[in-house]
Design a protein around this motif. Structure first.
Motif, PDB file in Angstrom:
ATOM      1  N   ASP A   1      39.787  41.013  51.544  1.00 43.57           N
ATOM      2  CA  ASP A   1      38.935  41.172  52.729  1.00 43.57           C
ATOM      3  C   ASP A   1      37.503  40.555  52.740  1.00 43.57           C
ATOM      4  O   ASP A   1      37.163  40.107  53.762  1.00 43.57           O
ATOM      5  CB  ASP A   1      38.492  42.888  52.727  1.00 43.57           C
ATOM      6  N   ALA A   2      37.002  39.992  51.282  1.00 42.56           N
ATOM      7  CA  ALA A   2      35.631  39.386  51.161  1.00 42.56           C
ATOM      8  C   ALA A   2      35.830  38.865  49.870  1.00 42.56           C
ATOM      9  O   ALA A   2      36.571  39.163  49.003  1.00 42.56           O
ATOM     10  CB  ALA A   2      34.719  40.412  51.219  1.00 42.56           C
ATOM     11  N   PRO A   3      35.122  37.899  49.613  1.00 38.31           N
ATOM     12  CA  PRO A   3      35.101  37.070  48.241  1.00 38.31           C
ATOM     13  C   PRO A   3      34.706  37.877  47.073  1.00 38.31           C
ATOM     14  O   PRO A   3      33.704  38.928  47.406  1.00 38.31           O
ATOM     15  CB  PRO A   3      34.108  35.901  48.604  1.00 38.31           C
ATOM     16  N   LEU A   4      35.247  37.753  46.185  1.00 41.43           N
ATOM     17  CA  LEU A   4      34.945  38.642  44.646  1.00 41.43           C
ATOM     18  C   LEU A   4      34.664  37.702  43.968  1.00 41.43           C
ATOM     19  O   LEU A   4      35.208  36.320  43.599  1.00 41.43           O
ATOM     20  CB  LEU A   4      36.304  39.266  44.668  1.00 41.43           C
ATOM     21  N   SER A   5      33.864  38.182  42.958  1.00 43.59           N
ATOM     22  CA  SER A   5      33.485  37.308  41.770  1.00 43.59           C
ATOM     23  C   SER A   5      34.373  37.448  40.891  1.00 43.59           C
ATOM     24  O   SER A   5      35.311  38.109  40.671  1.00 43.59           O
ATOM     25  CB  SER A   5      32.088  37.997  41.094  1.00 43.59           C
ATOM     26  N   ALA A   6      34.460  36.458  39.918  1.00 38.35           N
ATOM     27  CA  ALA A   6      35.420  36.221  38.692  1.00 38.35           C
ATOM     28  C   ALA A   6      35.229  37.555  38.020  1.00 38.35           C
ATOM     29  O   ALA A   6      36.692  37.866  37.420  1.00 38.35           O
ATOM     30  CB  ALA A   6      34.902  35.085  37.964  1.00 38.35           C
ATOM     31  N   GLU A   7      34.401  38.118  37.679  1.00 40.21           N
ATOM     32  CA  GLU A   7      33.968  39.409  36.880  1.00 40.21           C
ATOM     33  C   GLU A   7      34.826  40.474  37.431  1.00 40.21           C
ATOM     34  O   GLU A   7      35.591  41.086  36.729  1.00 40.21           O
ATOM     35  CB  GLU A   7      32.819  39.542  36.704  1.00 40.21           C
ATOM     36  N   GLN A   8      34.786  40.560  38.802  1.00 41.68           N
ATOM     37  CA  GLN A   8      35.413  41.844  39.450  1.00 41.68           C
ATOM     38  C   GLN A   8      36.839  41.522  39.468  1.00 41.68           C
ATOM     39  O   GLN A   8      37.594  42.609  39.257  1.00 41.68           O
ATOM     40  CB  GLN A   8      34.863  41.808  40.885  1.00 41.68           C
ATOM     41  N   VAL A   9      37.330  40.417  39.623  1.00 40.47           N
ATOM     42  CA  VAL A   9      38.943  40.118  39.681  1.00 40.47           C
ATOM     43  C   VAL A   9      39.393  40.376  38.053  1.00 40.47           C
ATOM     44  O   VAL A   9      40.490  40.862  37.999  1.00 40.47           O
ATOM     45  CB  VAL A   9      39.288  38.870  40.069  1.00 40.47           C
ATOM     46  N   LEU A  10      38.822  39.679  37.163  1.00 40.33           N
ATOM     47  CA  LEU A  10      39.140  40.008  35.820  1.00 40.33           C
ATOM     48  C   LEU A  10      39.403  41.318  35.338  1.00 40.33           C
ATOM     49  O   LEU A  10      40.112  41.450  34.355  1.00 40.33           O
ATOM     50  CB  LEU A  10      38.502  39.013  34.877  1.00 40.33           C
ATOM     51  N   ALA A  11      38.547  42.252  35.818  1.00 40.28           N
ATOM     52  CA  ALA A  11      38.515  43.406  35.425  1.00 40.28           C
ATOM     53  C   ALA A  11      39.724  44.500  35.823  1.00 40.28           C
ATOM     54  O   ALA A  11      39.990  45.331  35.223  1.00 40.28           O
ATOM     55  CB  ALA A  11      37.102  44.292  35.844  1.00 40.28           C
ATOM     56  N   GLN A  12      40.295  43.880  36.814  1.00 40.33           N
ATOM     57  CA  GLN A  12      41.505  44.337  37.448  1.00 40.33           C
ATOM     58  C   GLN A  12      42.842  43.978  37.069  1.00 40.33           C
ATOM     59  O   GLN A  12      43.826  44.304  37.512  1.00 40.33           O
ATOM     60  CB  GLN A  12      41.596  44.450  39.018  1.00 40.33           C
ATOM     61  N   VAL A  13      42.820  42.610  36.699  1.00 42.80           N
ATOM     62  CA  VAL A  13      44.017  41.982  36.225  1.00 42.80           C
ATOM     63  C   VAL A  13      44.875  42.655  35.121  1.00 42.80           C
ATOM     64  O   VAL A  13      44.253  43.229  34.434  1.00 42.80           O
ATOM     65  CB  VAL A  13      44.051  40.520  35.931  1.00 42.80           C
ATOM     66  N   PRO A  14      46.109  42.799  34.994  1.00 44.47           N
ATOM     67  CA  PRO A  14      46.848  43.192  34.041  1.00 44.47           C
ATOM     68  C   PRO A  14      46.611  42.690  32.573  1.00 44.47           C
ATOM     69  O   PRO A  14      46.192  41.530  32.305  1.00 44.47           O
ATOM     70  CB  PRO A  14      48.286  43.096  34.195  1.00 44.47           C
ATOM     71  N   PRO A  15      46.508  43.639  31.538  1.00 44.71           N
ATOM     72  CA  PRO A  15      46.063  43.192  30.121  1.00 44.71           C
ATOM     73  C   PRO A  15      46.874  42.132  29.635  1.00 44.71           C
ATOM     74  O   PRO A  15      46.713  41.358  28.891  1.00 44.71           O
ATOM     75  CB  PRO A  15      45.708  44.364  29.412  1.00 44.71           C
ATOM     76  N   THR A  16      48.096  42.665  29.886  1.00 43.60           N
ATOM     77  CA  THR A  16      49.275  41.560  29.460  1.00 43.60           C
ATOM     78  C   THR A  16      49.971  40.853  30.627  1.00 43.60           C
ATOM     79  O   THR A  16      50.658  41.418  31.552  1.00 43.60           O
ATOM     80  CB  THR A  16      50.400  42.434  28.498  1.00 43.60           C
ATOM     81  N   ARG A  17      50.099  39.599  30.649  1.00 46.41           N
ATOM     82  CA  ARG A  17      50.525  39.003  31.753  1.00 46.41           C
ATOM     83  C   ARG A  17      51.865  38.228  31.383  1.00 46.41           C
ATOM     84  O   ARG A  17      52.115  37.063  31.252  1.00 46.41           O
ATOM     85  CB  ARG A  17      49.462  37.671  32.085  1.00 46.41           C
ATOM     86  N   ARG A  18      52.648  39.307  31.287  1.00 48.73           N
ATOM     87  CA  ARG A  18      54.125  39.032  30.845  1.00 48.73           C
ATOM     88  C   ARG A  18      54.865  40.057  31.676  1.00 48.73           C
ATOM     89  O   ARG A  18      54.587  41.461  31.861  1.00 48.73           O
ATOM     90  CB  ARG A  18      54.744  39.060  29.477  1.00 48.73           C
ATOM     91  N   ALA A  19      56.180  39.795  32.222  1.00 52.14           N
ATOM     92  CA  ALA A  19      57.026  40.631  32.898  1.00 52.14           C
ATOM     93  C   ALA A  19      58.225  40.342  32.239  1.00 52.14           C
ATOM     94  O   ALA A  19      58.966  39.683  32.355  1.00 52.14           O
ATOM     95  CB  ALA A  19      57.184  40.453  34.319  1.00 52.14           C
ATOM     96  N   GLY A  20      58.664  41.298  31.020  1.00 48.24           N
ATOM     97  CA  GLY A  20      59.753  40.981  30.176  1.00 48.24           C
ATOM     98  C   GLY A  20      59.574  39.681  29.160  1.00 48.24           C
ATOM     99  O   GLY A  20      58.363  39.952  28.612  1.00 48.24           O
ATOM    100  N   SER A  21      60.384  38.709  29.453  1.00 49.26           N
ATOM    101  CA  SER A  21      60.062  37.580  28.737  1.00 49.26           C
ATOM    102  C   SER A  21      59.738  36.459  29.506  1.00 49.26           C
ATOM    103  O   SER A  21      59.405  35.558  29.031  1.00 49.26           O
ATOM    104  CB  SER A  21      61.491  37.152  28.244  1.00 49.26           C
ATOM    105  N   LYS A  22      59.258  36.633  30.701  1.00 44.14           N
ATOM    106  CA  LYS A  22      58.426  35.924  31.575  1.00 44.14           C
ATOM    107  C   LYS A  22      57.207  36.064  31.778  1.00 44.14           C
ATOM    108  O   LYS A  22      56.562  36.983  32.280  1.00 44.14           O
ATOM    109  CB  LYS A  22      59.239  35.891  33.125  1.00 44.14           C
TER     110      LYS A  22
END
Length: 406
Positions: A150-171
Motif C-alpha cells: 500500500d505504501a513504500p516500506l523501509s528495508a528494516e520493516q521488510v526484513l523484520a517480517q521475512v521468514p527466518p529460514t528461506r527454504r521450502a523443503g529442499s528448495k
C-alpha cells in the motif's frame, strides 16, 4: 691215512704243478715276442733307413715292399703333385679386421620433479579475483510471486517480517524489493525503501524438481509475510509450477556433468600431511568439510573450481602425519565455473602436477587409466555441453546456472 686220500693228494699236487708250469711257459713266450731283434753290426741298420720304394721306380726285377697298416702318422709322400707345378705366391698375412661397435641407445634421463612441474600448463595461475553479486531471482529457474504494498516500506520493516529460514523443503527462495527511487529490483538492504516486493522459489536443483508439498510450504511462508506487511501476494497455479519444474529438471539432468579423475598411489600409501602439503603448493586450501581441499575460483564467493576429495575419516585424525591414504579424487563441477576461466585446463594441470609430485597413477572412477587421447575426447564432449547450456540461456558459471546445478 687210507689209500684214497693218498691218491687224491698226489693228483692235486700234479694238477698244481701243471698249472704253475703252464703259467711260466706263457710268460717266457710273451717276453720272447716283445724282445726287439738287433741287426748284425755293419749292416744297413747302422745307417739312415731307406725310403719306402715307390711303385713308379719298380722295374721288372723289383719286388714292392709290403707295408703293414699301423695307427702311426702316415709317411710323407715324395711323389710330386699337380699343385707343386703351380707358381706359388707368398701367403698374405691377414690383418685382424676392426669392426665399429654401434653404441647402445642412450636412455633418456628422467627430468627432476621440479623441471617436470615447470612444464605443466599455467592454468592454475591465480588471476585478480572478481567480486560476485548476490543471488538474484531469475524467471528461468524461479516461480515468482509479486507482492503489492500500500505504501513504500523501509528495508528494516521488510526484513523484520521475512521468514527466518528461506527454504521450502529442499528448495531455497529469495525476496527482493523494488527501490522506491530508482525503480530497480534489488536484494533487501538498509537503508533503502521499497515500493513493491517479489519472492521467487527455485523450481529445480540437483535434488530434483519442486513438488506440491514444497510449493505449499513456500506459499504459507510468503502469505504470512505479505499479511504482516499489509501487502497482497499473487501466487501462480501450483500445477503449472510443478509441470514447468519437471520440464526444467529434464533439461538439467541431461546437461549436468561432474568430471572426476582418481589419483592412485603407485607404491604403497602417502602420509596425509604430505598430500596436504603438495596440494597446498598447487593452490588448494581447506574446504568446508573434512577431507575436502578446494581450488578457489576467480570470483569471491563463487563455488570452487576444483575439489580434491580424501578419506574423511583420515582427515579427522589428530595427527595427519600418522594417517596414510592411497588414493584421492579430483572433481571438476562443470556448470559452476565460467567457460572463459578455462576450468578444464585447470583440472588437467592440477591432476598432472599432483601425479608428478606424488608419483600417482591417473585413472577414471572405474580404474581405467586416462591417456592424452582420453582427455582430448573429454574436451570435445565438454565443448558441446558448454554450447548447449548457452543455447538454454544457462551458460556455465552464471548465477542462475550455479543455483540450478546446486
Amino acid at each position: 691215512m687210507n689209500s684214497l686220500q693218498i691218491w687224491l693228494a698226489i693228483i692235486g699236487g700234479l694238477v698244481l704243478a701243471g698249472v704253475i708250469g703252464h703259467g711260466a711257459w706263457q710268460t717266457r713266450r710273451a717276453a720272447g715276442r716283445a724282445r726287439p731283434t738287433s741287426a748284425p753290426a755293419g749292416t744297413a741298420s747302422d745307417t739312415a733307413p731307406l725310403p719306402p720304394p715307390d711303385a713308379s721306380d719298380s722295374g721288372p726285377g723289383t719286388v714292392p715292399m709290403a707295408l703293414e697298416p699301423s695307427f702311426g702318422p702316415e709317411p710323407a709322400s715324395t711323389r710330386p703333385t699337380v699343385f707343386d707345378a703351380l707358381p706359388r705366391e707368398p701367403a698374405a698375412v691377414r690383418e685382424p679386421e676392426m669392426h665399429a661397435i654401434a653404441p647402445a641407445p642412450a636412455v633418456a634421463p628422467v627430468a627432476p620433479i621440479e623441471q617436470r612441474l615447470s612444464e605443466v600448463p599455467a592454468a592454475l595461475a591465480h588471476a585478480p579475483r572478481r567480486h560476485s553479486s548476490p543471488a538474484r531471482i531469475d524467471a528461468l529457474i524461479d516461480a515468482i510471486v509479486p507482492i503489492g504494498l500500500d505504501a513504500p516500506l523501509s528495508a528494516e520493516q521488510v526484513l523484520a517480517q521475512v521468514p527466518p529460514t528461506r527454504r521450502a523443503g529442499s528448495k531455497p527462495f529469495l525476496i527482493e524489493g523494488r527501490h522506491a527511487e530508482t525503480g530497480q529490483w534489488e536484494p533487501l538492504a538498509a537503508p533503502a525503501r521499497y515500493s513493491a516486493l517479489q519472492a521467487g522459489v527455485q523450481q529445480v536443483n540437483r535434488g530434483g524438481a519442486i513438488n506440491e508439498i514444497e510449493y505449499s510450504e513456500f506459499v504459507q511462508k510468503i502469505q504470512a509475510c505479505a499479511d504482516a506487511l499489509g501487502g497482497e501476494a499473487l501466487f501462480p497455479d501450483m500445477l503449472e509450477v510443478v509441470a514447468q519444474a519437471r520440464a526444467l529438471d529434464h533439461i538439467a539432468v541431461n546437461h549436468d556433468a561432474q568430471l572426476a579423475m582418481r589419483l592412485q598411489a603407485r607404491r604403497g600409501s602417502w602420509p596425509l600431511s604430505w598430500v596436504q602439503q603438495h596440494a597446498a603448493r598447487h593452490g588448494f586450501v581447506d574446504g568446508p568439510t573434512p577431507g575436502r581441499l578446494v581450488l578457489p575460483g576467480r570470483t569471491e564467493g563463487a563455488p570452487p573450481v576444483l575439489e580434491l576429495c580424501l578419506d574423511a575419516q583420515a582427515a579427522l585424525a589428530d595427527d595427519p602425519g600418522q594417517v596414510w591414504v592411497d588414493q584421492m579424487s579430483l572433481i571438476f563441477d562443470v556448470p559452476q565455473t565460467p567457460r572463459q576461466d578455462q576450468p578444464f585446463n585447470a583440472w588437467c594441470a592440477a591432476g598432472q602436477a599432483l601425479a608428478i609430485s606424488l608419483d600417482a597413477e591417473v585413472t577414471d572412477d572405474s580404474g581405467q587409466r586416462l591417456h592424452a587421447e582420453s582427455f582430448a575426447m573429454i574436451r570435445e564432449d565438454l565443448d558441446g555441453l558448454y554450447d548447449k547450456l548457452e543455447e538454454f540461456g544457462l551458460p556455465a558459471g552464471a548465477p542462475a546456472t550455479r543455483r540450478l546445478f546446486s
